[in-house]
Enzyme design. Structure first.
Site, PDB file in Angstrom:
ATOM      1  N   LYS A 100       2.781  16.801  29.685  1.00  6.60           N
ATOM      2  CA  LYS A 100       3.883  17.450  28.718  1.00  6.60           C
ATOM      3  C   LYS A 100       4.500  16.137  27.920  1.00  6.60           C
ATOM      4  CE  LYS A 100       6.693  18.314  32.479  1.00  6.60           C
ATOM      5  NZ  LYS A 100       7.244  19.378  33.437  1.00  6.60           N
ATOM      6  N   LYS A 137       4.523   4.847  31.910  1.00  5.15           N
ATOM      7  CA  LYS A 137       5.503   5.159  31.298  1.00  5.15           C
ATOM      8  C   LYS A 137       6.440   4.245  30.527  1.00  5.15           C
ATOM      9  CE  LYS A 137       6.073  10.067  32.840  1.00  5.15           C
ATOM     10  NZ  LYS A 137       6.735  11.091  33.334  1.00  5.15           N
ATOM     11  N   LYS A 186      -4.748  12.299  32.057  1.00  8.60           N
ATOM     12  CA  LYS A 186      -4.104  13.730  32.462  1.00  8.60           C
ATOM     13  C   LYS A 186      -3.645  14.452  31.514  1.00  8.60           C
ATOM     14  CE  LYS A 186       0.457  13.029  33.932  1.00  8.60           C
ATOM     15  NZ  LYS A 186       1.421  13.463  35.020  1.00  8.60           N
TER      16      LYS A 186
HETATM   17  P1  TYM Z   1       6.633  17.284  36.795  1.00  6.39           P
HETATM   18  O1  TYM Z   1       7.301  18.161  36.117  1.00  6.39           O
HETATM   19  O2  TYM Z   1       6.096  16.103  35.883  1.00  6.39           O
HETATM   20  O3  TYM Z   1       5.316  17.715  37.044  1.00  6.39           O
HETATM   21  C1  TYM Z   1       5.346  19.095  38.102  1.00  6.39           C
HETATM   22  C2  TYM Z   1       4.125  19.251  38.802  1.00  6.39           C
HETATM   23  O4  TYM Z   1       2.808  19.191  38.044  1.00  6.39           O
HETATM   24  C3  TYM Z   1       1.926  18.288  38.672  1.00  6.39           C
HETATM   25  N1  TYM Z   1       1.098  18.096  37.359  1.00  6.39           N
HETATM   26  C4  TYM Z   1      -0.250  18.164  37.316  1.00  6.39           C
HETATM   27  N2  TYM Z   1      -1.146  18.511  38.347  1.00  6.39           N
HETATM   28  C5  TYM Z   1      -2.351  18.449  38.010  1.00  6.39           C
HETATM   29  N3  TYM Z   1      -2.882  18.154  36.993  1.00  6.39           N
HETATM   30  C6  TYM Z   1      -2.124  17.662  35.700  1.00  6.39           C
HETATM   31  N4  TYM Z   1      -2.564  17.175  34.599  1.00  6.39           N
HETATM   32  C7  TYM Z   1      -0.644  17.688  36.257  1.00  6.39           C
HETATM   33  N5  TYM Z   1       0.458  17.498  35.348  1.00  6.39           N
HETATM   34  C8  TYM Z   1       1.524  17.549  36.308  1.00  6.39           C
HETATM   35  C9  TYM Z   1       2.594  17.149  39.079  1.00  6.39           C
HETATM   36  O5  TYM Z   1       1.875  16.358  40.108  1.00  6.39           O
HETATM   37  C10 TYM Z   1       3.871  17.856  39.886  1.00  6.39           C
HETATM   38  O6  TYM Z   1       3.354  18.369  41.107  1.00  6.39           O
HETATM   39  N6  TYM Z   1       7.895  14.141  40.178  1.00  6.39           N
HETATM   40  C11 TYM Z   1       7.815  15.418  40.094  1.00  6.39           C
HETATM   41  C12 TYM Z   1       8.891  16.179  40.501  1.00  6.39           C
HETATM   42  C13 TYM Z   1       9.662  15.903  41.431  1.00  6.39           C
HETATM   43  C14 TYM Z   1       9.243  16.474  42.794  1.00  6.39           C
HETATM   44  C15 TYM Z   1      10.229  16.215  43.679  1.00  6.39           C
HETATM   45  C16 TYM Z   1       8.221  17.287  43.176  1.00  6.39           C
HETATM   46  C17 TYM Z   1      10.914  15.400  41.524  1.00  6.39           C
HETATM   47  N7  TYM Z   1      11.281  15.527  42.839  1.00  6.39           N
HETATM   48  C18 TYM Z   1      10.307  16.366  44.920  1.00  6.39           C
HETATM   49  C19 TYM Z   1       7.897  17.337  44.683  1.00  6.39           C
HETATM   50  C20 TYM Z   1       9.106  17.008  45.360  1.00  6.39           C
HETATM   51  C21 TYM Z   1       7.109  15.798  38.666  1.00  6.39           C
HETATM   52  O7  TYM Z   1       5.851  15.155  38.504  1.00  6.39           O
HETATM   53  O8  TYM Z   1       7.331  16.708  37.952  1.00  6.39           O
END
Ligand code: TYM
Length: 343
Positions: A210, A118, A207
């Site tokens: 968003k 990023k 991947k």
């Molecule tokens: P975020 O919002 O970026 O993603 C949310 C979840 O979606 C999963 N994800 C995917 N899984 C499969 N294929 C994809 N293409 C794909 N894109 C996104 C991410 O792996 C995630 O599980 N850092 C976290 C948010 C967070 C969090 C936490 C999660 C903050 N604190 C504590 C668990 C525990 C995240 O990536 O959000």
């Protein structure tokens, strides 16, 4: 005390099919599967939502909308063992982060793949918030003593650093934190053999995301079912000319098979047996496009039926309840590091 399953989905942008398949639906499935045996924490990490630049005028509403998405994905918020909340409404998340920062190496954070990717994309615009993202995530998990954290494959490294920070603190100060299970057990718990990674439809080496500007490759949960089906029909495949489940050599086709498995709920073996060796990618795309269209139609109907005032009532009750839990953990840490008097 029940063991805790916890996950968060940021409200920085419209969630994608990757977020749905990687985290939203697995949480709803686990809730159903274990009915009452675990506590479920499903929250919106709103403070994580502007580690890269966003439009702040929409953030507040996006967080509420995310909570609705959890419900449309099947999360039963009437279950007394399920809690929904926004991270910033529980200040202990921020305070624990500041403490944990002092027990986390600069080098450790600089090695995080997501930070490297990023920050490369942001050039000079890299915030300290982006750098510190994994520590805030560790605080999110350690505050509640979560054992299982269903996330997509891209978050595995952050989960591992959470374990490292937690173990380090326990080693130095005694048993402060419950440590989440290691990656292998997490993946098994989700009934997978490896972390899930839905790929971009336009560039299946990446991947589906968003935060990357890739409208053709990304299915948003707000896309019209027909527009989403069209994206599937124009997905990038390969020149092999035969369907095989093979991430290495045919990531585009394999991604489509994977989406089909997850959306239809049919076993991987069965789908593979049906499609392997077929020579028409068009037929496979049609099957996936239909599955995506049906899924979005159903999902968006459910979204429209949510009773917002009931959801908001539940939210404020849960935020109070979880603040108590979080404050207890925080106090334990504050005592351990000398900020509060020992008992
Ligand atoms: P975020 O919002 O970026 O993603 C949310 C979840 O979606 C999963 N994800 C995917 N899984 C499969 N294929 C994809 N293409 C794909 N894109 C996104 C991410 O792996 C995630 O599980 N850092 C976290 C948010 C967070 C969090 C936490 C999660 C903050 N604190 C504590 C668990 C525990 C995240 O990536 O959000």
């Amino acid at each position: 005390m029940k063991d805790i399953i916890l996950t968060g989905i940021r409200s920085n942008d419209e969630p994608t099919l990757g977020n749905y398949l990687g985290a939203m639906r697995p949480m709803a499935d686990l809730q159903r599967k274990f009915a009452g045996r675990y506590q479920i924490n499903m929250f919106v990490p709103d403070l994580h939502s502007f580690t890269t630049p966003i439009d702040h005028s929409t953030l507040y509403d996006s967080s509420i909308r995310n909570l609705k998405y959890f419900v449309a994905a099947g999360l039963d918020i009437d279950d007394p063992n399920t809690f929904i909340y926004r991270q910033s409404f529980i200040p202990a998340h921020s305070e624990l982060t500041v403490i944990l920062n002092n027990f986390t190496g600069f080098g450790e954070m600089a090695r995080m793949t997501q930070f490297k990717d990023k920050s490369a994309a942001q050039n000079d615009n890299v915030s300290v918030g982006l750098f510190d993202y994994p520590v805030l995530m560790a605080a999110d998990i350690l505050l509640y003593g979560a054992k299982y954290v269903p996330v997509g494959e891209d978050q595995t490294q952050h989960l591992e650093i959470t374990r490292d920070i937690g173990l380090r603190m326990n080693h130095k100060f005694g048993e402060l934190f419950v440590i989440p299970e290691e990656t292998k057990k997490q993946v098994e718990f989700m009934n997978l053999n490896r972390g899930l990674r839905i790929r971009s439809l336009s560039d299946p080496t990446r991947k589906m995301s968003k935060s990357i500007q890739d409208p053709r490759g990304t299915i948003l949960l707000s896309d019209s079912p027909d527009a989403a089906a069209k994206k599937v029909m124009s997905a990038t495949t390969d020149s092999v000319g035969q369907v095989n489940f093979d991430w290495e050599n045919q990531p585009g086709v394999t991604n489509l098979l994977q989406i089909l498995v997850l959306l239809t709920g049919r076993p991987q073996d069965e789908i593979n047996a049906e499609w392997t060796g077929q020579t028409s990618y068009g037929e496979l795309k049609k099957a996936v496009a239909t599955a995506v269209r049906d899924f979005l139609t159903d999902f968006q109907t459910k979204l429209g039926e949510i009773d917002e005032s009931r959801l908001l009532d539940k939210l404020s009750r849960d935020e109070m309840a979880m603040a108590e839990v979080a404050n207890e953990t925080l106090l334990r840490v504050q005592r351990a590091v000398g900020l509060r008097q020992k008992k």
